[in-house]
Design a protein around this motif. Structure first.
Motif, PDB file in Angstrom:
ATOM      1  N   VAL A 252      34.223  44.262  38.835  1.00  0.00           N
ATOM      2  CA  VAL A 252      34.848  43.725  40.059  1.00  0.00           C
ATOM      3  C   VAL A 252      33.789  42.916  40.608  1.00  0.00           C
ATOM      4  CG1 VAL A 252      36.181  44.091  41.992  1.00  0.00           C
ATOM      5  CG2 VAL A 252      36.507  45.665  40.169  1.00  0.00           C
TER       6      VAL A 252
ATOM      7  N   VAL B 290      36.179  40.301  45.159  1.00  0.00           N
ATOM      8  CA  VAL B 290      37.497  40.613  45.119  1.00  0.00           C
ATOM      9  C   VAL B 290      38.105  40.582  46.810  1.00  0.00           C
ATOM     10  CG1 VAL B 290      39.864  41.763  44.865  1.00  0.00           C
ATOM     11  CG2 VAL B 290      38.125  41.139  43.034  1.00  0.00           C
TER      12      VAL B 290
ATOM     13  N   GLY C 231      39.587  44.656  35.418  1.00  0.00           N
ATOM     14  CA  GLY C 231      38.944  45.314  36.550  1.00  0.00           C
ATOM     15  C   GLY C 231      40.076  45.713  37.781  1.00  0.00           C
TER      16      GLY C 231
ATOM     17  N   THR D 210      39.201  48.403  41.063  1.00  0.00           N
ATOM     18  CA  THR D 210      39.507  47.867  42.155  1.00  0.00           C
ATOM     19  C   THR D 210      40.397  48.850  42.872  1.00  0.00           C
ATOM     20  OG1 THR D 210      39.333  45.677  41.510  1.00  0.00           O
ATOM     21  CG2 THR D 210      40.592  45.868  43.581  1.00  0.00           C
TER      22      THR D 210
ATOM     23  N   ILE E 126      44.003  39.040  38.082  1.00  0.00           N
ATOM     24  CA  ILE E 126      42.453  39.266  38.001  1.00  0.00           C
ATOM     25  C   ILE E 126      42.089  39.291  36.592  1.00  0.00           C
ATOM     26  CG2 ILE E 126      42.691  41.668  38.016  1.00  0.00           C
ATOM     27  CD1 ILE E 126      40.157  41.830  39.477  1.00  0.00           C
TER      28      ILE E 126
ATOM     29  N   GLY F 188      37.194  40.671  36.255  1.00  0.00           N
ATOM     30  CA  GLY F 188      36.768  40.827  37.539  1.00  0.00           C
ATOM     31  C   GLY F 188      36.843  39.980  38.832  1.00  0.00           C
TER      32      GLY F 188
END
Length: 248
Positions: free
Chosen positions: A25, A28, A47, A51, A212, A215
């Protein structure tokens, strides 16, 4: 005072998770307000689940922060989790327990007792249509029913924030419709994040979608706005265009 807007119930800022040299990730950030149902989309390995686990406080980020109802999920973990209903991938339960005994166990952990405990459990069973299997051991249930037990424990304490990882995984079409109807009914009073790879789920229940890939967030818009990004007007075409590796 009038004119004040409520703070977002979910806030994620610069959330990053690395496993050695691999970045799962990557920086974000997003916010989710009460009344929003956010579809968190991405291909396998993008990811999404990592997350969700960081947001729920079950995984420590390498960098960045997440908060639920103003409570940092790492620094103020107990307060944050009181505000959260989390359905993780796979939704682990105690397989030898019956559905009823498992939900009573969860209710006791949440601090309920007596009549309030019984009312919370009965309400959760009713919301997720589990009455017919409440005396069965969890291990004897189908994948779809196990998923609904996981959803019931997430809803038990009527939290203002729900984080649901693949909530309709393993459900038949009728069960999917029931769960989506339930999410839509709860939406006005909660902030809900649904991690999914099922695009029809986004059309059915989400007011907003984040895509997404590798990542990183590559799109954040309403489903209708996303659909306009491809000449076909179809979400699956937009999704492929956003997430497929570019040809060399």
């Amino acid at each position: 005072m009038t004119g004040q807007t409520e703070s977002p119930l979910i806030e994620i800022a610069g959330l990053t998770k690395r496993f050695g040299a691999f970045t799962a990730v990557d920086d974000v950030s997003f916010k989710v307000a009460r009344g929003e149902v956010l579809g968190f989309l991405g291909p396998n390995g993008a990811g999404k689940s990592t997350t969700m686990r960081m947001l729920a406080g079950f995984m420590t980020p390498t960098a960045g922060r997440a908060s639920i109802c103003g409570h940092d999920v790492q620094a103020d973990a107990v307060a944050a989790r009181k505000m959260l209903g989390f359905l993780p991938e796979g939704a682990p339960t105690y397989p030898e327990m019956t559905v009823l005994s498992f939900l009573k166990f969860v209710a006791r952990i949440r601090g309920y007792s007596g009549g309030e405990l019984a009312d919370r459990v009965d309400h959760a069973i009713g919301l997720t249509t589990l009455a017919g299997v409440r005396m069965q051991p969890v291990e004897t249930l189908s994948k779809g029913f196990k998923r609904r037990v996981g959803l019931a424990q997430a809803l038990l304490h009527d939290p203002p924030v729900l984080v649901l990882d693949e909530p309709t995984d393993g459900l038949d079409p009728n069960q999917k419709h029931e769960v989506r109807t339930l999410i839509a009914r709860m939406a006005p009073s909660k902030a809900i994040v649904i991690s999914t790879h099922i695009l029809e789920e986004v059309d059915a229940v989400c007011s907003r979608a984040i895509v997404i890939a590798n990542g990183r967030v590559v799109a954040d818009a309403t489903p209708a706005e996303l659909a306009k990004r491809h000449p076909s007007g179809k979400l699956d075409d937009v999704f492929r265009a956003l997430t497929q590796p570019k040809a060399a």
